[in-house]
Scaffold this motif. Structure first.
Motif, mmCIF file in Angstrom:
data_model
loop_
_atom_site.group_PDB
_atom_site.id
_atom_site.type_symbol
_atom_site.label_atom_id
_atom_site.label_comp_id
_atom_site.label_asym_id
_atom_site.label_seq_id
_atom_site.Cartn_x
_atom_site.Cartn_y
_atom_site.Cartn_z
ATOM 1 N N THR A 163 0.812 -1.218 0.000
ATOM 2 C CA THR A 163 0.000 0.000 0.000
ATOM 3 C C THR A 163 0.846 1.268 0.000
ATOM 4 N N VAL A 164 1.896 1.268 0.811
ATOM 5 C CA VAL A 164 2.724 2.475 0.958
ATOM 6 C C VAL A 164 3.962 2.306 0.086
ATOM 7 N N ARG A 165 4.040 3.063 -0.965
ATOM 8 C CA ARG A 165 5.147 2.946 -1.919
ATOM 9 C C ARG A 165 6.465 3.367 -1.249
ATOM 10 N N GLY A 166 7.478 2.519 -1.434
ATOM 11 C CA GLY A 166 8.821 2.843 -0.953
ATOM 12 C C GLY A 166 9.031 2.670 0.535
ATOM 13 N N VAL A 167 8.066 2.101 1.234
ATOM 14 C CA VAL A 167 8.221 1.944 2.684
ATOM 15 C C VAL A 167 9.235 0.850 2.996
ATOM 16 N N ARG A 168 10.024 1.092 4.041
ATOM 17 C CA ARG A 168 10.942 0.065 4.566
ATOM 18 C C ARG A 168 10.473 -0.290 5.979
ATOM 19 N N ALA A 169 10.145 -1.566 6.170
ATOM 20 C CA ALA A 169 9.602 -2.002 7.465
ATOM 21 C C ALA A 169 10.158 -3.369 7.814
ATOM 22 N N GLN A 170 10.206 -3.641 9.126
ATOM 23 C CA GLN A 170 10.689 -4.939 9.589
ATOM 24 C C GLN A 170 9.994 -5.318 10.895
ATOM 25 N N ALA A 171 9.903 -6.620 11.121
ATOM 26 C CA ALA A 171 9.267 -7.138 12.327
ATOM 27 C C ALA A 171 10.252 -7.126 13.490
ATOM 28 N N GLN A 172 9.745 -6.884 14.698
ATOM 29 C CA GLN A 172 10.555 -6.878 15.909
ATOM 30 C C GLN A 172 10.129 -8.041 16.811
ATOM 31 N N PHE A 173 10.916 -8.262 17.873
ATOM 32 C CA PHE A 173 10.657 -9.404 18.743
ATOM 33 C C PHE A 173 9.542 -9.145 19.759
ATOM 34 N N ASP A 174 9.100 -7.899 19.895
ATOM 35 C CA ASP A 174 8.087 -7.578 20.904
ATOM 36 C C ASP A 174 6.700 -7.423 20.283
ATOM 37 N N HIS A 175 6.378 -8.280 19.300
ATOM 38 C CA HIS A 175 5.074 -8.274 18.627
ATOM 39 C C HIS A 175 4.810 -6.935 17.948
ATOM 40 N N SER A 176 5.834 -6.325 17.406
ATOM 41 C CA SER A 176 5.662 -5.023 16.770
ATOM 42 C C SER A 176 6.313 -5.023 15.395
ATOM 43 N N VAL A 177 5.957 -4.006 14.608
ATOM 44 C CA VAL A 177 6.535 -3.768 13.283
ATOM 45 C C VAL A 177 6.953 -2.301 13.236
ATOM 46 N N THR A 178 8.195 -2.042 12.840
ATOM 47 C CA THR A 178 8.688 -0.670 12.763
ATOM 48 C C THR A 178 9.055 -0.326 11.326
ATOM 49 N N THR A 179 8.923 0.942 10.985
ATOM 50 C CA THR A 179 9.256 1.404 9.641
ATOM 51 C C THR A 179 10.488 2.307 9.699
ATOM 52 N N GLY A 180 11.092 2.494 8.531
ATOM 53 C CA GLY A 180 12.163 3.467 8.415
ATOM 54 C C GLY A 180 11.594 4.874 8.279
ATOM 55 N N GLN A 181 12.391 5.783 7.800
ATOM 56 C CA GLN A 181 11.958 7.170 7.665
ATOM 57 C C GLN A 181 10.805 7.277 6.662
ATOM 58 N N LEU A 182 9.777 8.033 7.048
ATOM 59 C CA LEU A 182 8.583 8.215 6.213
ATOM 60 C C LEU A 182 8.331 9.699 5.989
ATOM 61 N N ASP A 183 7.882 10.042 4.772
ATOM 62 C CA ASP A 183 7.439 11.424 4.561
ATOM 63 C C ASP A 183 5.980 11.531 5.005
ATOM 64 N N GLU A 184 5.420 12.735 4.884
ATOM 65 C CA GLU A 184 4.078 12.962 5.414
ATOM 66 C C GLU A 184 3.027 12.105 4.704
ATOM 67 N N ALA A 185 3.153 11.949 3.374
ATOM 68 C CA ALA A 185 2.177 11.158 2.623
ATOM 69 C C ALA A 185 2.262 9.683 3.006
ATOM 70 N N GLN A 186 3.480 9.171 3.116
ATOM 71 C CA GLN A 186 3.654 7.769 3.508
ATOM 72 C C GLN A 186 3.100 7.521 4.911
ATOM 73 N N ARG A 187 3.375 8.480 5.812
ATOM 74 C CA ARG A 187 2.880 8.334 7.189
ATOM 75 C C ARG A 187 1.352 8.281 7.211
ATOM 76 N N SER A 188 0.721 9.128 6.461
ATOM 77 C CA SER A 188 -0.752 9.153 6.442
ATOM 78 C C SER A 188 -1.316 7.864 5.866
ATOM 79 N N GLN A 189 -0.691 7.369 4.788
ATOM 80 C CA GLN A 189 -1.157 6.113 4.178
ATOM 81 C C GLN A 189 -1.015 4.942 5.160
ATOM 82 N N ALA A 190 0.126 4.877 5.855
ATOM 83 C CA ALA A 190 0.373 3.769 6.785
ATOM 84 C C ALA A 190 -0.604 3.812 7.954
ATOM 85 N N VAL A 191 -0.821 5.002 8.523
ATOM 86 C CA VAL A 191 -1.754 5.127 9.652
ATOM 87 C C VAL A 191 -3.168 4.764 9.225
#
Length: 599
Positions: A163-191
């Motif tokens: 859905t979010v073009r160019g997003v870099r994300a990875q899974a963590q050990f605490d049942h979470s997923v974190t992303t790399g740096q996002l611009d405002e449009a990417q942040r809005s799409q992800a949320v």
């Protein structure tokens, strides 16, 4: 002239119709026959599964040469059951046979009913005994939730990347997923994506990116559902093994306790219980092998398949091993309606194209982490339009095909399990528990019978007959009811049942004595005594029955065993203490017009 009205009255009271006596007699006869196999007990036996069937006579001669006496031996194909004359020689026979059988043969300790064949032929079986009385194996399993949480994380990752073009994300050990740096449009799409499609995840800022964490209540509910699904699947697998008295219960947040009475060789059970397997069907990449994933072939080499499977094992409702026209093992698969539609939609336009059947199994690495091993067991060309029924080949030998079919029938575990504790209770210890438990029952029973005979004299003997009939009826009922298991705490429930049964008769006899003291004839006193004691008896037994039901519903193994015998004992006590006692007293004193009589 004064006796005539009384004789007419006494002719009406204290008389059962004939059908009640018929019901009483039939019930006692059936319960006695049902209880008899438990009286004979069980013989120690050894079951041998041969890779190539052996002559039963030769096996018996070998054991006799080792000074181990055989009571009976039966041969059914590649299965041999040896019944031993001395139960104490079971382990010696096991040790001797292990030296004699081949490396591919297997044996297990077992028990066989010792009752006469005519009794067993009528359909009566001994009472099922629990782990503490019969011996067996107990497993404590830990449900590994990491692969389940990882699957949910991967689902979120794939949605973000799609859905979010160019997003870099990875899974963590605490049942979470974190992303790399996002611009405002990417942040809005992800949320927006997470709030709409993943409401069970929370969103917060993480540096220049975002962090998505599974809510604690979601983690708890997912754990509960996964453990519950594993419970149901493990019960199905144990039923496939033919173990009917097994106990499978949740223990703690993510552990499962399994008790297998009568199983002395846990190897075969562990292979089925601990196995976490799944089957998936993939479309093979033909034109673009770089797109997808590469899986190893069971015969060696690799094959490239699409990333997502066409169908997974959760849609399999039946599986059966058989031989094809060339005599090679195969597994016949039957899918549910949804799975049949999925396979039909896929294969309609794929005739002539290859399809891979992948077999996955979880195992533990040296660090105790779950690792999945996946290999393709078959790559076959789709020859026709497939539906809800088809076959797969390449599963190995016939024994391996049967094992795969068993696991597929029983279902694939939702999460892998690890056996963290294993305990084996030998039949010798179980026999000692039975002996000690029934000694306590005999002492309590004997003291109660003596007291009733001395204190209530002739009525006491009626109570004693009813008390003996009560135990016979209770044993017969437990042997008849499917799922009823006698445990060591259950024997404590039997001892308590003796006291409860006597209480019923004590209440009735004291009411009869009161009526006699008030000047009523013995027949009238019996009539009033039973009627006036009945309400008190019902109230006392009903409150105790409620307690037994609560204990059975919220308790586990030992507590349930106690609650079961207590609840059934209450029902049999009412039957014998009221129905049988009244029938006997009616026959002997029911029409006795004497007054101020002592009985």
């Amino acid at each position: 002239m004064m006796m005539k009205p009384h004789s007419q009255t006494s002719a009406v009271i204290n008389r059962y119709p004939a059908w009640k006596y018929v019901v009483l007699i039939v019930t006692l006869v059936v319960m006695t026959l049902s209880a008899l196999p438990s009286w004979y007990g069980e013989d120690a036996a050894i079951d041998i599964h041969w890779q190539q069937a052996q002559d039963a006579q030769r096996t018996q001669q070998y054991l006799e040469s080792q000074d181990i006496h055989v009571k009976a031996i039966t041969q059914d194909g590649d299965q041999t059951q040896i019944v031993l004359s001395d139960p104490n020689s079971q382990f010696a026979a096991q040790a001797a046979l292990k030296k004699w059988i081949g490396p591919e043969d297997s044996l297990a300790l077992s028990q066989r009913p010792a009752a006469p064949q005519w009794l067993l032929g009528m359909g009566f079986e001994p009472m099922s005994l629990g782990l503490d009385l019969r011996g067996g194996v107990q497993f404590l399993l830990d449900v590994d939730m990491d692969p389940v949480f990882a699957a949910h994380q991967q689902g979120l990752l794939q949605s973000l990347r799609g859905t979010v073009r160019g997003v870099r994300a990875q899974a963590q050990f605490d049942h979470s997923v974190t992303t790399g740096q996002l611009d405002e449009a990417q942040r809005s799409q992800a949320v927006a994506l997470v709030q709409k499609d993943y409401p069970d995840w929370t969103v917060r800022s993480h540096g220049d990116g975002l962090s998505f964490t599974m809510k604690p209540e979601t983690v708890e509910e997912l754990t509960r559902q996964t453990v519950q699904q594993n419970l149901q699947i493990l019960r199905s697998r144990i039923e496939e093994l033919g173990i009917t008295e097994a106990v499978v219960q949740r223990q703690g947040a993510n552990r499962i306790r399994i008790e297998l009475p009568g199983v002395q060789d846990p190897v075969a059970a562990k292979k089925v219980i601990g196995a976490t397997t799944s089957l998936a069907f993939y479309e093979v990449n033909v034109k673009e092998p770089v797109q997808g994933k590469t899986l190893p072939l069971a015969q060696g080499g690799t094959v490239s398949v699409k990333r997502l499977p066409v169908l997974t094992g959760e849609h399999i409702i039946n599986a059966r091993a058989s031989l094809d026209q060339m005599g090679q093992p195969q597994v016949e698969i039957v899918l549910d309606a949804a799975g049949g539609r999925m396979m039909s939609d896929f294969s309609r336009n794929k005739i002539g194209f290859p399809m891979a059947t992948a077999f996955s199994e979880y195992r533990q690495d040296n660090q105790g982490r779950s690792v999945v091993d996946t290999e393709v067991i078959s790559v076959a060309t789709i020859q026709a339009h497939l539906g809800s029924r088809f076959v797969i080949t390449g599963s190995g030998s016939m024994a391996e095909a049967q094992q795969l079919a068993l696991l597929l029938r029983a279902g694939s575990l939702t999460a892998p399990v690890v056996i963290v504790e294993e305990r084996t209770i030998g039949p010798t210890l179980g026999a000692e528990n039975i002996e000690n438990g029934f000694k306590a029952l005999a002492v309590g029973m004997g003291a109660t019978l003596l007291f009733m005979a001395l204190w209530y004299r002739r009525l006491g003997w009626v109570a004693n007959v009813a008390l003996v009939a009560n135990l016979i009826t209770l044993f017969g009922l437990m042997a008849l009811l499917p799922g009823a298991v006698l445990t060591l705490p259950g024997i404590a429930g039997l001892v308590l049942t003796v006291g409860m049964a006597v209480d019923t008769n004590v209440l009735i006899f004291e009411r009869i004595r009161d009526m006699v003291r008030q000047g009523h004839s013995l027949a009238k006193a019996i009539h009033l005594g039973f009627d006036r004691a009945l309400t008190t008896i019902w109230d006392a037994n009903l409150t105790t029955m409620i307690t037994a039901l609560v204990l059975y519903s919220i308790g586990n193994g030992p507590i349930q065993g106690f609650a079961l015998t207590l609840g059934l004992g209450l029902m049999t006590s009412l039957f014998t203490g009221v129905f049988l006692s009244r029938a006997l007293i009616n026959l002997v004193w029911g029409q006795d017009a004497r007054r101020k009589v002592t009985i």
